[in-house]
Write a protein that holds these residues in place. Structure first.
Motif, mmCIF file in Angstrom:
data_model
loop_
_atom_site.group_PDB
_atom_site.id
_atom_site.type_symbol
_atom_site.label_atom_id
_atom_site.label_comp_id
_atom_site.label_asym_id
_atom_site.label_seq_id
_atom_site.Cartn_x
_atom_site.Cartn_y
_atom_site.Cartn_z
ATOM 1 N N LEU A 241 -0.577 8.483 1.108
ATOM 2 C CA LEU A 241 0.849 8.357 0.803
ATOM 3 C C LEU A 241 1.083 8.266 -0.702
ATOM 4 O O LEU A 241 2.020 8.870 -1.237
ATOM 5 N N LYS A 242 0.235 7.521 -1.387
ATOM 6 C CA LYS A 242 0.383 7.401 -2.839
ATOM 7 C C LYS A 242 0.156 8.741 -3.522
ATOM 8 O O LYS A 242 0.875 9.118 -4.458
ATOM 9 N N ASP A 243 -0.841 9.492 -3.041
ATOM 10 C CA ASP A 243 -1.109 10.816 -3.615
ATOM 11 C C ASP A 243 0.078 11.759 -3.423
ATOM 12 O O ASP A 243 0.328 12.642 -4.248
ATOM 13 N N LYS A 244 0.809 11.575 -2.323
ATOM 14 C CA LYS A 244 1.939 12.453 -2.010
ATOM 15 C C LYS A 244 3.248 11.987 -2.651
ATOM 16 O O LYS A 244 4.302 12.551 -2.379
ATOM 17 N N GLY A 245 3.174 10.948 -3.475
ATOM 18 C CA GLY A 245 4.351 10.532 -4.224
ATOM 19 C C GLY A 245 5.092 9.337 -3.686
ATOM 20 O O GLY A 245 6.101 8.924 -4.256
ATOM 21 N N ILE A 246 4.610 8.752 -2.593
ATOM 22 C CA ILE A 246 5.230 7.532 -2.086
ATOM 23 C C ILE A 246 4.525 6.353 -2.747
ATOM 24 O O ILE A 246 3.471 5.892 -2.287
ATOM 25 N N MET A 247 5.079 5.870 -3.844
ATOM 26 C CA MET A 247 4.401 4.907 -4.698
ATOM 27 C C MET A 247 4.599 3.460 -4.237
ATOM 28 O O MET A 247 3.850 2.573 -4.651
ATOM 29 N N ASP A 248 5.595 3.213 -3.414
ATOM 30 C CA ASP A 248 5.847 1.852 -2.964
ATOM 31 C C ASP A 248 4.752 1.425 -1.982
ATOM 32 O O ASP A 248 4.657 1.969 -0.874
ATOM 33 N N PRO A 249 3.900 0.456 -2.350
ATOM 34 C CA PRO A 249 2.806 0.063 -1.447
ATOM 35 C C PRO A 249 3.295 -0.545 -0.148
ATOM 36 O O PRO A 249 2.565 -0.571 0.846
ATOM 37 N N ASN A 250 4.554 -1.030 -0.136
ATOM 38 C CA ASN A 250 5.081 -1.631 1.081
ATOM 39 C C ASN A 250 5.245 -0.612 2.203
ATOM 40 O O ASN A 250 5.240 -0.977 3.383
ATOM 41 N N VAL A 251 5.397 0.664 1.855
ATOM 42 C CA VAL A 251 5.508 1.691 2.894
ATOM 43 C C VAL A 251 4.216 1.754 3.709
ATOM 44 O O VAL A 251 4.245 1.787 4.946
ATOM 45 N N ALA A 252 3.075 1.741 3.031
ATOM 46 C CA ALA A 252 1.794 1.765 3.731
ATOM 47 C C ALA A 252 1.578 0.483 4.524
ATOM 48 O O ALA A 252 1.065 0.508 5.652
ATOM 49 N N VAL A 253 1.961 -0.656 3.939
ATOM 50 C CA VAL A 253 1.815 -1.933 4.639
ATOM 51 C C VAL A 253 2.634 -1.929 5.922
ATOM 52 O O VAL A 253 2.146 -2.296 7.005
ATOM 53 N N ILE A 254 3.890 -1.496 5.826
ATOM 54 C CA ILE A 254 4.759 -1.453 7.001
ATOM 55 C C ILE A 254 4.215 -0.465 8.031
ATOM 56 O O ILE A 254 4.234 -0.729 9.248
ATOM 57 N N ALA A 255 3.710 0.685 7.554
ATOM 58 C CA ALA A 255 3.180 1.690 8.478
ATOM 59 C C ALA A 255 1.998 1.145 9.273
ATOM 60 O O ALA A 255 1.946 1.281 10.508
ATOM 61 N N LEU A 256 1.039 0.521 8.597
ATOM 62 C CA LEU A 256 -0.125 -0.014 9.293
ATOM 63 C C LEU A 256 0.269 -1.178 10.212
ATOM 64 O O LEU A 256 -0.307 -1.336 11.291
ATOM 65 N N ALA A 257 1.254 -1.964 9.782
ATOM 66 C CA ALA A 257 1.733 -3.037 10.648
ATOM 67 C C ALA A 257 2.437 -2.467 11.881
ATOM 68 O O ALA A 257 2.293 -3.006 12.988
ATOM 69 N N LEU A 258 3.192 -1.382 11.703
ATOM 70 C CA LEU A 258 3.850 -0.749 12.847
ATOM 71 C C LEU A 258 2.834 -0.196 13.843
ATOM 72 O O LEU A 258 3.047 -0.253 15.060
ATOM 73 N N ILE A 259 1.740 0.348 13.327
ATOM 74 C CA ILE A 259 0.681 0.817 14.228
ATOM 75 C C ILE A 259 0.211 -0.339 15.104
ATOM 76 O O ILE A 259 0.080 -0.217 16.324
ATOM 77 N N GLY A 260 -0.045 -1.493 14.474
ATOM 78 C CA GLY A 260 -0.477 -2.656 15.240
ATOM 79 C C GLY A 260 0.583 -3.146 16.207
ATOM 80 O O GLY A 260 0.286 -3.480 17.358
#
Length: 403
Positions: A241-260
């Motif tokens: 996600l960071k490589d693709k320009g989504i720099m907000d780390p909270n997006v990845a945190v929320i995504a992995l939490a949503l998976i769980g």
């Protein structure tokens, strides 16, 4: 054989094993958050940390059958105590070691062995032996849901620990948490009486029987794909996600939490449905749905909301394979050697995990993108869909003397 004289309380076993799984799987799923800070602190490429996570997954799988044998022989509680200390040691190792080879090998062996003693393979035996047969698939679903809840709960905890205390101190806090929570839960796990566990088949006989049985071979092949997909996504999605320009780390945190979060429901209902309809069809449907979700994610314009939708869809499917696979193994072979046989199936899962996380880092280092690994992930999903359809779920026929 380490067994008590009275039957354990089924609810107590589910709760205690659920807490252990929550922590074991939660900490493990969050390790991807350390990829960039550790690599930057030590001046490593992503390949080094990816190899360490890959080694953890490979050792988890390789040690799993032996940990399962020990659980079946000496009791799950003793192995969880050992696993808790190994887990804490592995986290401290990752915090303190800055030599690449030592980091990869040491953390791989310690945390891999810890997971073999505390995660699904070890827990499956006592859950399967404690649950009434008509509730066994449902019980496996509850256990898988506990692992998913750990991912949902621990993702923000680990990210905040890194942000507030630094990546090194975060490992210290996690090591303490593992010991404080896992050790008391181990004391609550009591094995059922030996008489309830089934026939007198030896370990060697059980291994030869399983690997000579075609459905078991197909399950082993299909489970490889599950490991490849989930660990590649779990470890590399934040960096992708960071490589693709989504720099907000909270997006990845929320995504992995949503998976769980969504897999809490996915695992529970997979286990529940597994008691009502053929598990092989459910497994095939899960793998096919994963491929569809990945294809749509890659084809759609990337945004925070597309990430969240992908995470929710993958979450429903994430660990839903676990109760179904364990349910098939228990239904075919019985529960006496269930931890061991689940360990062998899970070894295939972990070979896939090793390749998924390592190939992600290796190909990114050489190609500068994850495109090839995404394509492999899609193709493997179709393969797993087809390989699970011929699995026969009937109990294996044994000579009367062996029953």
């Amino acid at each position: 054989m380490f067994h008590t004289d009275r039957a354990p309380d089924f609810k107590t076993v589910l709760i205690a094993s659920g807490v252990v799984l929550t922590l074991a799987m939660g900490v493990r799923h969050g390790l991807g958050f350390w990829l960039q800070p550790i690599s930057q602190a030590h001046g490593w490429t992503r390949e080094t940390f990816s190899l360490a996570i890959a080694m953890q997954n490979l050792m988890w799988g390789a040690i799993g059958p032996f940990a399962g044998m020990a659980c079946d022989r000496f009791g799950t509680a003793r192995m969880i105590v050992l696993g808790a200390f190994l887990y804490a040691g592995g986290l401290l190792w990752m915090a303190l070691v800055d030599q690449p080879t030592l980091f990869v090998v040491g953390s791989g062996v310690l945390i891999g062995a810890a997971l073999a003693c505390t995660a699904f393979g070890a827990i499956s035996g006592i859950v399967g032996r404690s649950a009434p047969p008509e509730k066994r698939s449902w019980a496996f679903g509850i256990s898988s849901a506990a692992g998913s809840f750990g991912q949902f709960m621990m993702m923000p905890v680990e990210q905040q620990l890194i942000s507030l205390a630094g990546w090194q101190q975060a490992f210290f806090w996690l090591a303490a948490l593992v010991l404080v929570l896992m050790l008391p839960m181990a004391l609550r796990l009591k094995e059922p009486p030996l008489a309830a566990a089934a026939h007198g088949q030896s370990i060697g006989e059980a291994i030869r029987e399983a690997f000579g049985h075609r459905p078991f071979q197909l399950l082993v092949a299909g489970y490889f794909v599950c490991g490849f997909q989930v660990v590649f996504i779990g470890a590399h999605l934040p960096s992708y996600l960071k490589d693709k320009g989504i720099m907000d780390p909270n997006v990845a945190v929320i995504a992995l939490a949503l998976i769980g979060l969504f897999n809490i429901f996915g695992s529970y209902y997979a286990g529940k449905l597994g008691g009502l309809m053929p598990k092989r069809f459910l497994l095939a449907g899960i793998y096919l749905s994963r491929s569809v979700a990945i294809a749509l994610f890659l084809a759609a314009p990337l945004s925070a909301w597309s990430v969240y939708l992908f995470a929710a869809a993958m979450g429903v499917l994430w660990l839903s394979t676990v109760p179904l696979t364990n349910g098939i193994v228990a239904g075919i072979f019985g529960v006496k050697h269930l931890s061991m046989l689940s360990g062998f199936v899970f070894f295939s899962h972990q070979v896939g995990s090793f390749l998924g996380v390592w190939l992600g880092g290796w190909l990114f280092t050489r190609q500068g993108s994850y495109d090839t690994v995404w394509a492999i992930t899609l193709g493997l999903g179709i393969f797993a869909t087809l390989i699970n359809l011929p699995v026969r779920e009937q109990a294996i026929a044994r000579p009367l003397a062996a029953r």
